[in-house]
Scaffold this active site. Structure first.
Site, short mmCIF file in Angstrom:
data_model
loop_
_atom_site.label_atom_id
_atom_site.label_comp_id
_atom_site.label_asym_id
_atom_site.label_seq_id
_atom_site.Cartn_x
_atom_site.Cartn_y
_atom_site.Cartn_z
N CYS A 372 39.37 58.91 -0.21
CA CYS A 372 38.97 59.63 -1.42
C CYS A 372 39.61 58.97 -2.65
O CYS A 372 39.22 57.87 -3.03
CB CYS A 372 39.32 61.10 -1.30
SG CYS A 372 38.50 62.14 -2.55
N HIS A 465 36.10 62.23 3.75
CA HIS A 465 37.37 62.63 4.35
C HIS A 465 37.25 62.66 5.88
O HIS A 465 36.86 63.68 6.46
CB HIS A 465 37.79 64.01 3.86
CG HIS A 465 38.36 64.02 2.49
ND1 HIS A 465 39.70 63.80 2.23
CD2 HIS A 465 37.77 64.19 1.28
CE1 HIS A 465 39.92 63.86 0.93
NE2 HIS A 465 38.77 64.08 0.33
N GLU A 467 39.59 62.95 7.90
CA GLU A 467 40.67 63.78 8.45
C GLU A 467 40.42 65.28 8.33
O GLU A 467 41.17 66.08 8.90
CB GLU A 467 42.00 63.43 7.76
CG GLU A 467 42.25 64.08 6.41
CD GLU A 467 41.48 63.48 5.24
OE1 GLU A 467 41.82 63.81 4.09
OE2 GLU A 467 40.55 62.69 5.47
#
Length: 492
Positions: A372, A465, A467
């Site tokens: 990001c 993202h 994660e």
């Protein structure tokens, strides 16, 4: 009867003339994207991004002027015409010939519609300094123990670094017999050499015009600080470098301001020197660089990585402390470095605090992944304006599944092993990379750049993202693949 007929014949002509003479309104473009007011560009061929105008007839195009003089009449004057809108939000134009380094540029733009109607000029300015982001600042943040103000409420907002977008603020009461002031208690005598100040981005409301900083060791007897008296200030961000002083208390005295009351969002004090080198965990670990204003990682990167059964621990270091020197002095090298997300607008941040991150991207041989904002940091390393606001926010992590835009893999790479093409993944951002830097290549895209990779170094970036743990995240393996590849590299 003839007079009536003649009048009727003239009506269409008069009506046509009225239409021709009718004023056509076109709003000015908004030059608040990147570069915005007084930011520092670090590439001689910056990307100029701004928000479109509204109104006019038919298709709008834009004229852009750049110059080193505010009247746009110097030998350095540059004009670009017929620039088309990128989309329903933005216009962008990459400067074609290298600009003059170490100088302020004035930048204006106007819209022109298909009938030749023009908007008024919109104006901004920026600095060009290609050395600005090269080296770690060799400063550390000084901690403030308490803030008191002469008037107004919420003084703690001045040191609220947990407010990532710096939305909260202190505003003095409207003008009265008492000149506004604020006193900052550092808790103990401290050496200070830099003061960073952020005011309201709206220049008509709260900008400080004339102000001075004072120092004191006892909180009672104050004296003016050399180099910290500012007159005729015309910006909302101030970086004040001073001859190092030893003080416990710092007082800001405001003598003149714009609008009804002074308005300040954040103040940071710096002391000379390098931060302490942290002790890394034993065994294999990932160094997490917290890119939030407060040094946090935005998402739960640490517990997620440690839950992947890869035998990896984590060490988090704030972006304003990390540097190439610190990295080289760690007791044991990390397996990889991950640059985290950040949910603040960059014009509201002291960007020189990221210089240590830029150092590492340029010079480290440790595998790096930017997620990001970390992805945008890869672009910022080679030019501050190479990432910019999209004019809207992608919040797919918070939206219904059908609203998510698929990500298309453009080039096969081991980082995408086990990921279908196209795939969907959560996103939480309002900025995006707009220029793929030299020596990088584009790996994946949607309606904007989603992933880039360095051509010769182990550096990857992802705008999405991997994660974030949501059921539809088909990009999880991106991070897992990166970590597995980094572990393999360490074996070799």
């Amino acid at each position: 009867m003839k007079k009536i007929c003649l009048s009727l014949l003239l009506l269409p002509i008069l009506f046509s003339c009225a239409k021709i003479n009718k004023k056509v309104d076109i709003t000015r473009p908004k030059l608040t994207n990147n570069p915005s007011w007084d930011v520092v560009c670090t590439n001689k061929k910056p990307l100029l991004s701004f928000y479109i105008s509204r109104g006019g007839i038919g298709k709008r195009t834009y004229i852009v002027h750049l110059d080193t003089e505010p009247h746009f009449n110097s030998p350095n004057f540059i004009e670009y015409k017929d620039i088309e809108e990128l989309d329903e939000f933005l216009v962008q134009k990459r400067v074609e010939k290298p600009l003059v380094d170490n100088i302020r540029y004035y930048f204006r733009a106007r819209a022109v519609d298909s009938k030749g109607n023009e908007s008024k000029w919109a104006h901004t300015r920026f600095y060009l300094d290609t050395s600005y982001n090269k080296n770690f600042m060799n400063l550390t943040r000084a901690k403030v123990q308490n803030v008191t103000v002469s008037t107004g409420e919420n003084p703690k907002n001045l040191i609220d670094y947990d407010d990532p977008g710096q939305v909260s603020f202190w505003q003095a009461a409207p003008p009265g017999p008492i000149k506004p002031s604020a006193i900052f208690d550092l808790g103990k005598p401290t050496t200070i050499s830099r003061i960073w100040m952020l005011a309201n981005i709206n220049r008509d409301n709260g900008w400080l015009v004339d102000f001075v900083w004072e120092k004191s060791l006892d909180g009672k007897n104050f004296e003016e600080i050399i180099d910290a008296k500012i007159l005729n200030n015309d910006t909302f961000r101030n970086v004040i470098d001073i001859t190092p002083i030893n003080t416990q208390y710092l007082r800001l005295k405001i003598n003149h301001f714009r609008g009804v009351a002074p308005h300040l969002n954040c103040i940071i004090f710096y002391t000379p020197g390098k931060p302490k080198v942290p002790t890394p965990p034993r065994g294999k670990y990932v160094l997490l660089v917290g890119d939030q204003m407060n040094g946090g990682t935005f998402t739960q990167l640490a517990p997620y990585i440690e839950s992947l059964y890869l035998g990896l621990k984590t060490l988090r270091v704030p972006h304003y402390e990390i540097s190439l020197d610190m990295l080289n002095r760690l007791q044991n090298r990390p397996v990889a470095i991950i640059l985290s997300g950040n949910n603040a607008g960059y014009p509201h941040l002291p960007m020189y605090e990221y210089n240590g991150v830029f150092e590492i991207i340029r010079n480290s041989d440790i595998p790096i992944l930017g997620i990001c904002a970390g992805h945008q940091m890869l672009a910022f390393t080679y030019g501050y304006s190479f990432a910019r606001s999209m004019g809207w926010e992608a919040l797919t992590a918070l939206e219904a599944l059908q609203q998510i835009e698929p990500i298309r893999i453009l080039k096969e790479d081991p980082i995408f092993k086990g990921i279908k093409n196209p795939f969907i993944a959560p996103e939480i951002h309002g900025w995006a990379v707009a220029v793929v830097p030299k020596d990088f290549e584009l790996l994946a895209t949607s309606s904007y750049i989603q992933s880039i990779k360095h051509k010769t170094k182990f550096i990857y970036g992802s705008q999405f993202h991997p994660e974030v743990e949501v059921s539809y995240n088909e990009g999880k393996k991106f991070l897992i693949n990166f970590l597995k590849m980094a572990l393999e590299t360490q074996k070799n």
